[in-house]
Design a protein around this motif. Structure first.
Motif, PDB file in Angstrom:
ATOM      1  N   VAL A 149       6.729  -2.863 -34.360  1.00 44.43           N
ATOM      2  CA  VAL A 149       6.724  -1.916 -35.487  1.00 44.43           C
ATOM      3  C   VAL A 149       7.988  -1.055 -35.437  1.00 44.43           C
ATOM      4  O   VAL A 149       8.655  -0.828 -36.456  1.00 44.43           O
ATOM      5  CB  VAL A 149       5.449  -1.027 -35.446  1.00 44.43           C
ATOM      6  CG1 VAL A 149       5.501   0.063 -36.497  1.00 44.43           C
ATOM      7  CG2 VAL A 149       4.207  -1.887 -35.652  1.00 44.43           C
ATOM      8  N   LEU A 150       8.338  -0.609 -34.217  1.00 41.13           N
ATOM      9  CA  LEU A 150       9.530   0.235 -34.057  1.00 41.13           C
ATOM     10  C   LEU A 150      10.796  -0.518 -34.485  1.00 41.13           C
ATOM     11  O   LEU A 150      11.655   0.035 -35.179  1.00 41.13           O
ATOM     12  CB  LEU A 150       9.652   0.688 -32.602  1.00 41.13           C
ATOM     13  CG  LEU A 150      10.848   1.566 -32.255  1.00 41.13           C
ATOM     14  CD1 LEU A 150      10.770   2.896 -32.994  1.00 41.13           C
ATOM     15  CD2 LEU A 150      10.937   1.829 -30.768  1.00 41.13           C
ATOM     16  N   GLY A 151      10.888  -1.776 -34.075  1.00 37.66           N
ATOM     17  CA  GLY A 151      12.057  -2.594 -34.436  1.00 37.66           C
ATOM     18  C   GLY A 151      12.216  -2.682 -35.939  1.00 37.66           C
ATOM     19  O   GLY A 151      13.313  -2.466 -36.476  1.00 37.66           O
ATOM     20  N   GLY A 156      14.841  -0.917 -40.818  1.00 37.31           N
ATOM     21  CA  GLY A 156      14.591  -0.427 -42.181  1.00 37.31           C
ATOM     22  C   GLY A 156      15.271   0.898 -42.448  1.00 37.31           C
ATOM     23  O   GLY A 156      15.809   1.141 -43.534  1.00 37.31           O
ATOM     24  N   SER A 157      15.268   1.776 -41.450  1.00 37.93           N
ATOM     25  CA  SER A 157      15.827   3.112 -41.676  1.00 37.93           C
ATOM     26  C   SER A 157      17.349   3.119 -41.619  1.00 37.93           C
ATOM     27  O   SER A 157      17.995   3.930 -42.258  1.00 37.93           O
ATOM     28  CB  SER A 157      15.277   4.103 -40.649  1.00 37.93           C
ATOM     29  OG  SER A 157      15.774   3.784 -39.376  1.00 37.93           O
ATOM     30  N   GLY A 480       8.411  10.139 -34.872  1.00 42.33           N
ATOM     31  CA  GLY A 480       9.625  10.946 -35.060  1.00 42.33           C
ATOM     32  C   GLY A 480      10.545  10.355 -36.108  1.00 42.33           C
ATOM     33  O   GLY A 480      11.082  11.057 -36.962  1.00 42.33           O
ATOM     34  N   LEU A 481      10.674   9.035 -36.039  1.00 41.38           N
ATOM     35  CA  LEU A 481      11.535   8.329 -36.997  1.00 41.38           C
ATOM     36  C   LEU A 481      11.002   8.508 -38.420  1.00 41.38           C
ATOM     37  O   LEU A 481      11.758   8.740 -39.365  1.00 41.38           O
ATOM     38  CB  LEU A 481      11.552   6.837 -36.631  1.00 41.38           C
ATOM     39  CG  LEU A 481      12.605   5.979 -37.293  1.00 41.38           C
ATOM     40  CD1 LEU A 481      13.977   6.351 -36.784  1.00 41.38           C
ATOM     41  CD2 LEU A 481      12.337   4.511 -37.003  1.00 41.38           C
ATOM     42  N   PHE A 482       9.694   8.411 -38.525  1.00 44.32           N
ATOM     43  CA  PHE A 482       9.073   8.532 -39.844  1.00 44.32           C
ATOM     44  C   PHE A 482       9.209   9.966 -40.370  1.00 44.32           C
ATOM     45  O   PHE A 482       9.645  10.179 -41.502  1.00 44.32           O
ATOM     46  CB  PHE A 482       7.589   8.134 -39.734  1.00 44.32           C
ATOM     47  CG  PHE A 482       6.885   8.130 -41.049  1.00 44.32           C
ATOM     48  CD1 PHE A 482       7.088   7.095 -41.951  1.00 44.32           C
ATOM     49  CD2 PHE A 482       6.034   9.157 -41.414  1.00 44.32           C
ATOM     50  CE1 PHE A 482       6.467   7.084 -43.182  1.00 44.32           C
ATOM     51  CE2 PHE A 482       5.408   9.163 -42.635  1.00 44.32           C
ATOM     52  CZ  PHE A 482       5.622   8.126 -43.524  1.00 44.32           C
ATOM     53  N   VAL A 483       8.879  10.931 -39.499  1.00 45.48           N
ATOM     54  CA  VAL A 483       8.915  12.340 -39.928  1.00 45.48           C
ATOM     55  C   VAL A 483      10.335  12.774 -40.299  1.00 45.48           C
ATOM     56  O   VAL A 483      10.542  13.525 -41.253  1.00 45.48           O
ATOM     57  CB  VAL A 483       8.319  13.263 -38.820  1.00 45.48           C
ATOM     58  CG1 VAL A 483       8.523  14.739 -39.145  1.00 45.48           C
ATOM     59  CG2 VAL A 483       6.846  12.967 -38.640  1.00 45.48           C
TER      60      VAL A 483
END
Lengths: 497, 170
Positions: A149-151, A156-157, A480-483
């Motif tokens: 999921v992190l990958g 994506g980001s 953290g990446l999402f927030v």
């Protein structure tokens, strides 16, 4: 000793030696010709090489990958058009050098620095990968699921201008990857009663469509671009220049290998970070940055080639691709019956050391091909797009057809080509789609294993995850990446400014 | 991350189509195993399509608020006729591939697309078509042994005749 014998396989076999040389040579041209990408070339190559012996196929693809990352710098210097994203930073000072009549010297210096960067990356790969692999053996299924999921989220980001679009693309890839019969229960998923879909959609057809067809269609927008010709004199760089820039090259290579090893980053980010580092640390450059400073050429070129080997660390030890090219590579390894991950190092150490040896060889071939044939090269890269693009379409169609000798794969490829074209037009990244396709199986299997071990309890899953330091780190990173992309966070930062 | 501040023509419609497709896929994912269990075969498809629906809503709502990019037109900058024509040529090639065969369909495709894209006259296009076709055929059909549809050209018989002739004289 055993590792050394695996390392030397491609060095002693004339066939493998020739394939690595051919791959590197092709990669340099593919990387250099704007509109042709390494990802496109590797995805097309998979369809032709999947019936080959694994070593032969790997030699060709590793060569294309290494050569392609380096090749992008050629057109960045000669034409101010980076042939690959990893050469964007190279154009900033490489092209001004060419305008001053130093194109040959700039190409020579970039070649030597790329090779130094490549060697640093390979050394780190050889030392770090076994350590990471040992550590990864203790990973639980939930850690693999979280890593997958992190990958996808990282790619994506970083690869688009909107996290929502990146996540949408990654989720779309997961959906494509789940089409067919469920491997555990044989239940139909997204087959719509069509028997042809029981085996799923071939990832190679998706890759060729998203990277080959869509990119070639996008290039049709730039048919009228006129190229600038450069004068080329001296190619081999001066020894005093190599000696002078060696410390910067080593520092930039370290940045490259670290950045390359992080999932979601690649040679382009590594090169830009190294360029920024060089700009900040070089006290008195002979020429200001952006006007032909050699430091601005040395740093990105060392970093992007070091990043190639860096990207191999998570790919071979965890089975997690760092970017679109390594996702395609993982696809190739799966197709050849290999299972990248910590067990690869234990069960098939030959593949790891063979890859290390092959990367080293490809790096040496960069030096050979990089310092020769530049005048001929400058003629070939000027090949009109009107001739080049139809050939890319032809190769893509032949490649898709040859997967199963069926026209169905050609239709899938075309469908994904058109979807990919519109995705690019509207700023949706295509990299996460292919990452989702490749990682869907890993996420699916490990999620189900993890949740079954908790008797289907979601609270049990998160409770267990909170007791494991690794799972905690992964979950915190994802959150953290999402927030950091939500209006709550971005608004707060804007207010501060 | 830098969010785009303007939208391109057709972006709203594309966003809407993505949302509709996501909703349809969500429904299809639901029909695999409903909400039976978290470890069912439908769990990941359901989660992935739910994420698609939420992301598509976010993207569409953001796009709806953006002003249109000035001086950018759909038929000129997003989907120009050149792209449409080339896509049509590729589709034609794919349709012809099996019934007509690789050699003939590839010749027609290369000739038409090179004439249209390169614009240096039909003689140049014909020469380049044959040169590139010979190269592609030798590399993929003869060296890589890729099987390509024969169609109406008796390729095997021709190859056998050529090799027979070659063996007889050399």
């Amino acid at each position: 000793m055993e590792a050394l014998s695996f390392f030397a396989i491609s060095w002693v076999s004339p066939e493998l030696l020739a394939l690595t040389a051919l791959g590197t040579f092709l990669g340099i041209y593919v990387g250099a010709i704007p509109g042709l990408s390494v990802t496109m070339a590797v995805s097309i190559l998979i369809s032709f090489t999947f019936s080959w012996d694994v070593n032969n196929a790997l030699c060709l693809m590793v060569g294309v990958y290494m050569g392609g990352v380096y090749g992008g710098s050629r057109t960045a210097i000669l034409l101010n058009i980076p042939g690959a994203p990893s050469a964007i930073a190279t154009a900033l000072d490489g092209y001004p050098l060419a305008q001053k009549g130093l194109a040959g010297e700039a190409i020579g210096l970039s070649t030597v620095m790329s090779v130094i960067g490549g060697f640093v990356g390979i050394m780190v790969l050889a030392v770090a990968a076994p350590v990471v692999s040992d550590f990864a053996i203790s990973f639980q299924p939930r850690d693999y699921m979280l890593l997958g999921v992190l990958g996808i989220m990282l790619v994506g980001s970083l690869s688009g201008n909107s996290l929502a679009k990146g996540i949408l693309a990654g989720a779309f890839g997961i959906v494509i990857g789940t089409v067919g019969l469920d491997p555990l229960t044989a239940e139909e998923r997204f087959t719509f009663g069509v028997v042809d879909l029981w085996n799923g959609i071939n990832p190679v057809a998706v890759m060729i469509g998203l990277f080959g067809i869509s990119e070639a269609l996008t290039q049709l927008h730039y048919m009228d671009k006129i190229t600038v010709k450069q004068v080329i004199h001296r190619i081999v760089p001066k020894w005093k220049d190599v000696k002078r820039f060696l410390p910067l090259s080593l520092q930039s290579s370290s940045i490259g290998v670290i950045v390359g090893a992080l999932p979601g980053t690649g040679g382009d980010i590594a090169a830009l970070m190294a360029y920024d580092y060089a700009k900040r640390t070089t006290k008195n450059p002979d020429v200001p940055f952006g006007e032909g400073a050699k430091e601005g050429l040395v740093a990105p070129e060392s970093a992007n080639n070091a990043a190639v080997s860096g990207a191999y660390i998570p790919m071979l030890t965890l089975g997690i691709p760092g970017d679109a090219v390594t996702a395609v590579f993982i696809g190739a390894l799966f197709i050849h019956g290999l299972n990248p991950g910590p067990l690869l190092m234990i069960e098939q150490p030959n593949i790891f050391w063979f890859t290390v040896g092959n990367l080293t060889l490809a790096n040496l071939f960069i030096l050979v091909f990089g310092l020769t044939g530049i005048r001929l090269f400058s003629k070939i890269v000027e090949c009109p797009k009107g001739l080049l693009i139809p050939i890319i379409f032809l190769l893509s169609i032949v490649g898709a057809y040859s997967i199963n000798n069926a026209v169905t794969d050609v239709w899938w490829m075309l469908a994904f080509g058109v979807i990919g074209y519109f995705m690019k037009q509207y700023g949706y990244p295509v990299g996460p789609v292919i990452l989702g396709v490749i990682l869907s199986r890993l996420i699916d299997e490990n999620w189900r294993r993890a949740i079954l071990s908790e008797q289907g309890s979601l609270s049990g899953f998160f409770g267990e995850a909170l007791t494991s330091p690794l799972s905690c780190v992964l979950m915190v990173t994802i959150i953290g990446l999402f927030v950091s992309h939500t209006p709550l966070w971005t608004g707060r930062n804007k207010n501060k400014i | 991350m830098h969010q785009s501040t303007r939208r391109r023509p057709g972006e709203r419609l594309f966003g809407l189509l993505v949302l509709i497709a996501s909703l349809w896929l969500f429904w299809q994912a639901y029909s695999i195993a409903q909400f039976s269990s978290l470890s069912s075969s439908g769990a990941l498809p359901l989660a992935a399509t739910a994420i698609m629906v939420v992301s598509a809503c976010l993207v569409l709502s953001h796009t709806m608020r953006l002003p249109l990019t000035p001086n950018v037109r759909f038929v000129r900058h997003v989907f120009p006729p050149i792209v449409g024509i080339v896509v049509a040529l590729i589709f034609m090639f794919a349709i012809m591939l099996e019934p007509v065969g690789f050699l003939l369909s590839a010749t027609v495709f290369l000739f038409l697309s090179m004439t249209f894209l390169h614009r240096k006259g039909w003689v140049v296009s014909l020469v380049m078509t044959w040169a590139s076709l010979v190269l592609v055929y030798c590399v993929f059909r003869l060296i890589f042994k890729v099987i390509l549809p024969e169609g109406i050209i008796p390729e095997r018989e021709l190859m056998a005749a050529v090799s027979h002739w070659f063996n007889a004289f050399f």
